[in-house]
Design a protein around this motif. Structure first.
Motif, short mmCIF file in Angstrom:
data_model
loop_
_atom_site.label_atom_id
_atom_site.label_comp_id
_atom_site.label_asym_id
_atom_site.label_seq_id
_atom_site.Cartn_x
_atom_site.Cartn_y
_atom_site.Cartn_z
N SER A 343 -58.46 87.34 53.04
CA SER A 343 -57.52 87.81 54.05
C SER A 343 -56.12 88.03 53.51
O SER A 343 -55.21 88.38 54.28
CB SER A 343 -57.47 86.80 55.21
N HIS A 344 -55.92 87.83 52.21
CA HIS A 344 -54.58 88.01 51.64
C HIS A 344 -54.29 89.51 51.50
O HIS A 344 -55.16 90.29 51.09
CB HIS A 344 -54.49 87.33 50.27
N PRO A 345 -53.07 89.94 51.83
CA PRO A 345 -52.76 91.38 51.79
C PRO A 345 -53.01 92.04 50.43
O PRO A 345 -53.36 93.22 50.37
CB PRO A 345 -51.27 91.42 52.15
N PHE A 346 -52.84 91.27 49.33
CA PHE A 346 -52.98 91.86 48.00
C PHE A 346 -54.42 91.88 47.50
O PHE A 346 -54.74 92.60 46.55
CB PHE A 346 -52.11 91.11 46.99
N THR A 347 -55.29 91.10 48.08
CA THR A 347 -56.66 91.01 47.56
C THR A 347 -57.73 91.42 48.57
O THR A 347 -58.88 91.62 48.16
CB THR A 347 -56.94 89.57 47.09
N LYS A 348 -57.39 91.52 49.85
CA LYS A 348 -58.44 91.78 50.83
C LYS A 348 -59.06 93.18 50.68
O LYS A 348 -60.19 93.40 51.12
CB LYS A 348 -57.89 91.61 52.25
N LYS A 349 -58.35 94.11 50.05
CA LYS A 349 -58.93 95.44 49.87
C LYS A 349 -60.02 95.47 48.82
O LYS A 349 -60.73 96.47 48.67
CB LYS A 349 -57.83 96.44 49.52
N TYR A 350 -60.16 94.35 48.08
CA TYR A 350 -61.21 94.28 47.06
C TYR A 350 -62.42 93.45 47.52
O TYR A 350 -63.26 93.07 46.69
CB TYR A 350 -60.65 93.65 45.77
N THR A 351 -62.51 93.17 48.82
CA THR A 351 -63.57 92.28 49.30
C THR A 351 -64.97 92.86 49.10
O THR A 351 -65.94 92.11 49.08
CB THR A 351 -63.37 91.97 50.80
N GLY A 352 -65.08 94.15 48.96
CA GLY A 352 -66.41 94.73 48.75
C GLY A 352 -66.79 94.87 47.30
O GLY A 352 -67.91 95.30 46.98
N GLU A 353 -65.89 94.49 46.39
CA GLU A 353 -66.15 94.64 44.96
C GLU A 353 -67.15 93.59 44.47
O GLU A 353 -67.27 92.49 45.03
CB GLU A 353 -64.84 94.51 44.18
N GLU A 354 -67.83 93.91 43.39
CA GLU A 354 -68.81 93.00 42.82
C GLU A 354 -68.17 91.72 42.30
O GLU A 354 -68.72 90.63 42.44
CB GLU A 354 -69.57 93.70 41.69
N GLY A 355 -66.99 91.85 41.70
CA GLY A 355 -66.29 90.68 41.17
C GLY A 355 -65.91 89.70 42.27
O GLY A 355 -65.93 88.48 42.05
N TYR A 356 -65.57 90.22 43.44
CA TYR A 356 -65.22 89.35 44.57
C TYR A 356 -66.42 88.51 44.99
O TYR A 356 -66.32 87.29 45.18
CB TYR A 356 -64.74 90.22 45.74
N VAL A 357 -67.58 89.16 45.12
CA VAL A 357 -68.80 88.45 45.54
C VAL A 357 -69.22 87.44 44.47
O VAL A 357 -69.58 86.29 44.78
CB VAL A 357 -69.93 89.46 45.81
N LYS A 358 -69.18 87.84 43.20
CA LYS A 358 -69.56 86.92 42.13
C LYS A 358 -68.62 85.72 42.06
O LYS A 358 -69.06 84.58 41.83
CB LYS A 358 -69.55 87.65 40.79
N GLY A 359 -67.33 85.96 42.25
CA GLY A 359 -66.37 84.86 42.23
C GLY A 359 -66.62 83.87 43.37
O GLY A 359 -66.61 82.65 43.16
N LYS A 360 -66.89 84.38 44.56
CA LYS A 360 -67.15 83.51 45.71
C LYS A 360 -68.43 82.70 45.49
O LYS A 360 -68.47 81.49 45.77
CB LYS A 360 -67.27 84.35 46.98
N ASN A 361 -69.47 83.36 44.97
CA ASN A 361 -70.74 82.65 44.72
C ASN A 361 -70.57 81.56 43.67
O ASN A 361 -71.15 80.47 43.79
CB ASN A 361 -71.82 83.64 44.29
N LEU A 362 -69.79 81.84 42.63
CA LEU A 362 -69.58 80.85 41.58
C LEU A 362 -68.81 79.65 42.11
O LEU A 362 -69.13 78.50 41.80
CB LEU A 362 -68.84 81.48 40.40
N VAL A 363 -67.77 79.89 42.91
CA VAL A 363 -67.00 78.79 43.50
C VAL A 363 -67.89 77.94 44.38
O VAL A 363 -67.86 76.70 44.33
CB VAL A 363 -65.80 79.35 44.30
N THR A 364 -68.71 78.59 45.21
CA THR A 364 -69.63 77.85 46.09
C THR A 364 -70.59 77.00 45.28
O THR A 364 -70.85 75.83 45.61
CB THR A 364 -70.41 78.83 46.99
N THR A 365 -71.12 77.57 44.19
CA THR A 365 -72.08 76.83 43.36
C THR A 365 -71.42 75.63 42.67
O THR A 365 -71.95 74.51 42.70
CB THR A 365 -72.69 77.76 42.30
N VAL A 366 -70.26 75.86 42.07
CA VAL A 366 -69.58 74.80 41.33
C VAL A 366 -69.17 73.66 42.25
O VAL A 366 -69.34 72.47 41.91
CB VAL A 366 -68.36 75.38 40.59
N LEU A 367 -68.64 73.97 43.44
CA LEU A 367 -68.22 72.92 44.37
C LEU A 367 -69.40 72.24 45.04
O LEU A 367 -69.27 71.11 45.52
CB LEU A 367 -67.29 73.51 45.43
#
Length: 392
Positions: A343-367
């Motif tokens: 939801s951040h103004p500088f990053t929300k436009k990249y929410t559909g990118e592959e790197g965004y999804v991979k980053g979220k999945n990695l954070v979820t896995t690690v935590l």
């Protein structure tokens, strides 16, 4: 309008306010998947305590139980349900205002007594089945507890509620020492079986609280202090409820200005390899680790689930709680990720990118890995240890 009607109107307003706040946090999904199952599990666990005390209680001696209830003495105030606008009208109607304040203080006394009754019902199976004590002793124990809590609440009502930091800590030291001394004397009297001594301690605590509350009970000249106490209680409850939800935007807390943050003061890179996924991960790590709110939230989910798994005896309930905690942890991680990145103004436009999804999945896995290890340790490894070593 009479004082009683005004008091009950204020109490109703207070409950409606709390209900509206709770509704903003607990929607139907949380209610269905967490609150209702937790309530059912709690009832089942409590019922099982009457027939089979939990294994963990074997390592809890009675003095430790006494010590635990000492920490439950703190955090309360006698509320008078005054409002800021009352200074205009009610101060000109002293009888009405004093009547409302007196009713509020009496309600506070009764609500604390009700809390003692509920706590007594909660620990009664352990009290009677494990410690072998009777109902009369349970009543005396909670008589001591609630009377001392009244005394601490009365003392807190005399102190400046606006003090913060080290000043508040220094001021509270004599209160803690005095309460600890009375609690220790109460323990000695309880252990000796002297019912008269216990009764005198309860009477002493009650009289002290009434003497300290006399001015607030009979005068309107404590209006500012009464208002500060009620506002502090209201704000504390609001912050606690809002803190449970990552979707509610909070006002930033004032913080002292620093030339540079404690972590990553030179904004140095975390990952040498510059990829889109690593960029999102770096932003998330820096923001999340710099703010203790997110660290505390993760540890709260971790700690509450671990405590629940340890306390419930059946293995199937441990597994159910672990699965529920894992589900809630994933929701919490997703909410934090969306708040910081999605939801951040500088990053929300990249929410559909592959790197965004991979980053979220990695954070979820690690935590999730430490959480799953903790659950496995509590569910299976501790069970195996106890089967091999009964004394463990």
């Amino acid at each position: 309008m009479s004082s009683i009607r005004l008091l009950f109107h204020r109490i109703e307003e207070n409950w409606n306010y709390k209900y509206k706040i709770i509704k903003t946090v607990i929607d139907w999904t949380v209610l269905v998947y967490l609150v209702i199952p937790a309530a059912i599990i709690t009832i089942m666990v409590y019922k099982s305590w009457w027939t089979d005390p939990p294994a963990w209680i074997e390592s809890v001696p009675f003095p430790l139980l006494f010590a635990v209830f000492f920490f439950l003495l703190w955090g309360g105030y006698f509320k008078t349900y005054v409002r800021e606008a009352d200074i205009i009208f009610l101060r000109k109607n002293e009888k009405l205002m004093i009547g409302m304040k007196q009713g509020g203080i009496i309600v506070s006394y009764l609500s604390e007594a009700l809390s003692a009754v509920l706590l007594g019902l909660f620990i009664s199976p352990i009290w009677m089945n494990h410690y072998g004590l009777n109902f009369k002793q349970l009543m005396l124990f909670f008589g001591i507890w609630v009377s001392l809590r009244w005394g601490i609440m009365a003392v807190n009502g005399q102190l400046n509620v606006h003090l913060r930091g080290w000043r508040s800590l220094v001021r509270s030291i004599p209160v803690v020492v005095g309460a600890a001394a009375i609690w220790w004397i109460s323990y000695e009297a309880f252990q000796s079986g002297s019912l008269l001594s216990v009764f005198l301690i309860v009477v002493f605590n009650g009289i002290v609280s009434m003497l300290l509350m006399k001015k607030r009970f009979t005068s309107i000249h404590t209006f500012e202090q009464d208002l500060s106490i009620d506002e502090k209680d209201k704000n504390k409850y609001t912050e606690m409820i809002f803190g449970l939800s990552m979707d509610i935007e909070k006002l930033p807390k004032p913080r002292p200005l620093r030339k540079s943050p404690r972590l990553y003061s030179k904004s140095n890179r975390i990952f040498k390899k510059r990829t889109q996924r690593n960029g999102f991960l770096e932003i998330f790590i820096k923001v999340a680790t710099r703010d203790t709110v997110y660290i505390r939230g993760y540890l709260q989910v971790f700690g509450v689930t671990a405590a629940a798994i340890v306390f419930v005896p059946p293995t199937w309930l441990k597994i159910t709680i672990a699965a529920t905690g894992f589900f809630f942890l994933n929701i919490w991680i997703g909410s934090v990720w969306h708040k910081l990145i999605g939801s951040h103004p500088f990053t929300k436009k990249y929410t559909g990118e592959e790197g965004y999804v991979k980053g979220k999945n990695l954070v979820t896995t690690v935590l999730s890995i430490p959480f799953l290890i903790m659950c496995a340790f509590n569910v299976w490894i501790l069970h195996m240890f106890r089967s091999l070593f009964p004394f463990f």
